[in-house]
Design a protein around this motif. Sequence first.
Motif, PDB file in Angstrom:
ATOM      1  N   VAL A  32       9.670   6.628  10.710  1.00 45.40           N
ATOM      2  CA  VAL A  32      10.427   5.366  10.716  1.00 45.40           C
ATOM      3  C   VAL A  32       9.625   4.313  11.479  1.00 45.40           C
ATOM      4  N   SER A  33       9.097   3.363  10.710  1.00 45.25           N
ATOM      5  CA  SER A  33       8.066   2.455  11.236  1.00 45.25           C
ATOM      6  C   SER A  33       8.577   1.037  11.463  1.00 45.25           C
ATOM      7  N   LYS A  34       9.877   0.834  11.408  1.00 46.86           N
ATOM      8  CA  LYS A  34      10.450  -0.511  11.599  1.00 46.86           C
ATOM      9  C   LYS A  34       9.948  -1.131  12.904  1.00 46.86           C
ATOM     10  N   THR A  35       9.675  -2.403  12.847  1.00 44.68           N
ATOM     11  CA  THR A  35       9.150  -3.239  13.959  1.00 44.68           C
ATOM     12  C   THR A  35       7.679  -2.939  14.298  1.00 44.68           C
ATOM     13  N   LYS A  36       7.107  -1.889  13.742  1.00 47.79           N
ATOM     14  CA  LYS A  36       5.727  -1.524  14.102  1.00 47.79           C
ATOM     15  C   LYS A  36       4.733  -2.213  13.165  1.00 47.79           C
ATOM     16  N   PRO A  37       3.570  -2.583  13.701  1.00 45.15           N
ATOM     17  CA  PRO A  37       2.576  -3.281  12.875  1.00 45.15           C
ATOM     18  C   PRO A  37       1.921  -2.363  11.852  1.00 45.15           C
ATOM     19  N   VAL A  38       1.421  -2.969  10.794  1.00 41.53           N
ATOM     20  CA  VAL A  38       0.781  -2.243   9.695  1.00 41.53           C
ATOM     21  C   VAL A  38      -0.327  -1.303  10.200  1.00 41.53           C
ATOM     22  N   GLU A  39      -1.034  -1.729  11.243  1.00 40.31           N
ATOM     23  CA  GLU A  39      -2.130  -0.893  11.770  1.00 40.31           C
ATOM     24  C   GLU A  39      -1.611   0.467  12.230  1.00 40.31           C
ATOM     25  N   MET A  40      -0.429   0.478  12.822  1.00 44.18           N
ATOM     26  CA  MET A  40       0.125   1.758  13.292  1.00 44.18           C
ATOM     27  C   MET A  40       0.547   2.632  12.111  1.00 44.18           C
ATOM     28  N   LEU A  41       1.050   2.001  11.063  1.00 46.64           N
ATOM     29  CA  LEU A  41       1.418   2.774   9.875  1.00 46.64           C
ATOM     30  C   LEU A  41       0.162   3.358   9.231  1.00 46.64           C
ATOM     31  N   GLN A  42      -0.891   2.557   9.199  1.00 44.67           N
ATOM     32  CA  GLN A  42      -2.159   3.015   8.622  1.00 44.67           C
ATOM     33  C   GLN A  42      -2.683   4.217   9.410  1.00 44.67           C
ATOM     34  N   GLU A  43      -2.531   4.151  10.729  1.00 46.79           N
ATOM     35  CA  GLU A  43      -2.989   5.265  11.572  1.00 46.79           C
ATOM     36  C   GLU A  43      -2.206   6.542  11.228  1.00 46.79           C
ATOM     37  N   ALA A  44      -0.888   6.390  11.099  1.00 47.22           N
ATOM     38  CA  ALA A  44      -0.062   7.551  10.742  1.00 47.22           C
ATOM     39  C   ALA A  44      -0.433   8.060   9.348  1.00 47.22           C
ATOM     40  N   TYR A  45      -0.701   7.117   8.455  1.00 48.60           N
ATOM     41  CA  TYR A  45      -1.123   7.486   7.089  1.00 48.60           C
ATOM     42  C   TYR A  45      -2.412   8.296   7.138  1.00 48.60           C
ATOM     43  N   ASP A  46      -3.365   7.828   7.931  1.00 41.03           N
ATOM     44  CA  ASP A  46      -4.650   8.528   8.043  1.00 41.03           C
ATOM     45  C   ASP A  46      -4.490   9.921   8.646  1.00 41.03           C
ATOM     46  N   LEU A  47      -3.400  10.110   9.391  1.00 42.19           N
ATOM     47  CA  LEU A  47      -3.111  11.425   9.970  1.00 42.19           C
ATOM     48  C   LEU A  47      -2.263  12.279   9.030  1.00 42.19           C
ATOM     49  N   GLY A  48      -2.005  11.761   7.834  1.00 38.66           N
ATOM     50  CA  GLY A  48      -1.339  12.572   6.820  1.00 38.66           C
ATOM     51  C   GLY A  48       0.081  12.165   6.456  1.00 38.66           C
ATOM     52  N   CYS A  49       0.674  11.197   7.152  1.00 35.11           N
ATOM     53  CA  CYS A  49       2.041  10.778   6.809  1.00 35.11           C
ATOM     54  C   CYS A  49       2.070  10.097   5.446  1.00 35.11           C
ATOM     55  N   ARG A  50       2.998  10.516   4.609  1.00 37.00           N
ATOM     56  CA  ARG A  50       3.143   9.879   3.297  1.00 37.00           C
ATOM     57  C   ARG A  50       4.554   9.357   3.062  1.00 37.00           C
ATOM     58  N   HIS A  51       5.450   9.591   3.989  1.00 38.13           N
ATOM     59  CA  HIS A  51       6.826   9.084   3.877  1.00 38.13           C
ATOM     60  C   HIS A  51       7.106   8.138   5.037  1.00 38.13           C
ATOM     61  N   PHE A  52       7.467   6.892   4.692  1.00 42.66           N
ATOM     62  CA  PHE A  52       7.776   5.911   5.727  1.00 42.66           C
ATOM     63  C   PHE A  52       9.165   5.327   5.480  1.00 42.66           C
ATOM     64  N   GLY A  53       9.869   5.065   6.566  1.00 43.17           N
ATOM     65  CA  GLY A  53      11.216   4.490   6.473  1.00 43.17           C
ATOM     66  C   GLY A  53      11.277   3.150   7.162  1.00 43.17           C
ATOM     67  N   GLU A  54      11.932   2.195   6.505  1.00 37.82           N
ATOM     68  CA  GLU A  54      12.102   0.848   7.057  1.00 37.82           C
ATOM     69  C   GLU A  54      13.555   0.436   6.864  1.00 37.82           C
ATOM     70  N   ASN A  55      14.007  -0.539   7.679  1.00 41.75           N
ATOM     71  CA  ASN A  55      15.419  -0.918   7.563  1.00 41.75           C
ATOM     72  C   ASN A  55      15.637  -2.399   7.219  1.00 41.75           C
ATOM     73  N   LYS A  56      14.550  -3.142   7.004  1.00 41.51           N
ATOM     74  CA  LYS A  56      14.703  -4.555   6.623  1.00 41.51           C
ATOM     75  C   LYS A  56      13.873  -4.837   5.373  1.00 41.51           C
ATOM     76  N   VAL A  57      14.520  -5.487   4.404  1.00 40.64           N
ATOM     77  CA  VAL A  57      13.900  -5.657   3.094  1.00 40.64           C
ATOM     78  C   VAL A  57      12.567  -6.417   3.166  1.00 40.64           C
ATOM     79  N   GLN A  58      12.559  -7.509   3.917  1.00 42.82           N
ATOM     80  CA  GLN A  58      11.351  -8.331   3.965  1.00 42.82           C
ATOM     81  C   GLN A  58      10.175  -7.581   4.584  1.00 42.82           C
ATOM     82  N   GLU A  59      10.471  -6.900   5.683  1.00 42.19           N
ATOM     83  CA  GLU A  59       9.433  -6.129   6.372  1.00 42.19           C
ATOM     84  C   GLU A  59       8.940  -4.994   5.466  1.00 42.19           C
ATOM     85  N   LEU A  60       9.872  -4.370   4.789  1.00 50.08           N
ATOM     86  CA  LEU A  60       9.548  -3.264   3.886  1.00 50.08           C
ATOM     87  C   LEU A  60       8.619  -3.720   2.756  1.00 50.08           C
TER      88      LEU A  60
END
Length: 229
Positions: A32-60
């Motif tokens: 669940v990556s809400k409020t977190k910057p794209v760089e942090m999601l990319q880091e999690a992605y590079d570590l193997g995460c393929r499922h991300f959850g967000e709670n705001k349409v625009q951010e998503l």
Amino acid sequence: MIEENLKEVKKNIEEAAKKAGRDPEEVTLIAVSKTKPVEMLQEAYDLGCRHFGENKVQELTAKIDALPGNIHWHMIGHLQTNKVKYIVGKVDLIHSVDTFHLAQAINREAQKKDCVQDILIEINVAGEESKFGTSDRSANLELIRSVFSLSNINICGLMTIAPYTENAEDNRIYFKELRRIAREDAAPYLPEHPVLSMGMTGDYAVAIEEGATCVRVGTGIFGERNYAI
Ligand SMILES: *Cc1c(COP(=O)(O)O)cnc(C)c1O
């Protein structure tokens, strides 16, 4: 930090699954990556995460555009009907369908886009005591039954948000109740192995022991959220 956190979360998932005699592979970890910057999601992605959850349409939608195309996106927050058009056909799963009105809007948009949208019905199992009473039980069932009749929506299972608590054991009854609803009341309208989206940073181990197939972990992976910025 994300690397160690992820290792810890995965280890806990494995232990909780084993304790319950379940295969850890049955449990999908949603970061669940809400409020977190794209760089942090990319880091999690590079570590193997393929499922991300967000709670705001625009951010998503901004994050969908900025990150790799093979990510499975989960809309986990309250959804307004006028924003449905931005996410139908773009997200894998909408966890937060809690009214027939919203389901109808999703269905109309899915028809327009000629797709079938996977969703979960959000159930407030942790409401006041009275919520366990027959009237609300039947309201939940009525919602599930009516959404089931919509042609361009596929109900994959159920979701709940348990109350914030210091003691995860407090929430065990709510996780049990969600599974009971899926297995008994709602069973005719759900797939044979329904998705049960339950458990967050504070209580995902207990949720897995009670049958969660999706856990939504934010703080445990990305650290505390800062809403001030
Ligand atoms: C923010 C959020 C989560 C993650 O919460 P954490 O306690 O940070 O793990 C899970 N589910 C929903 C619906 C959320 O809004």
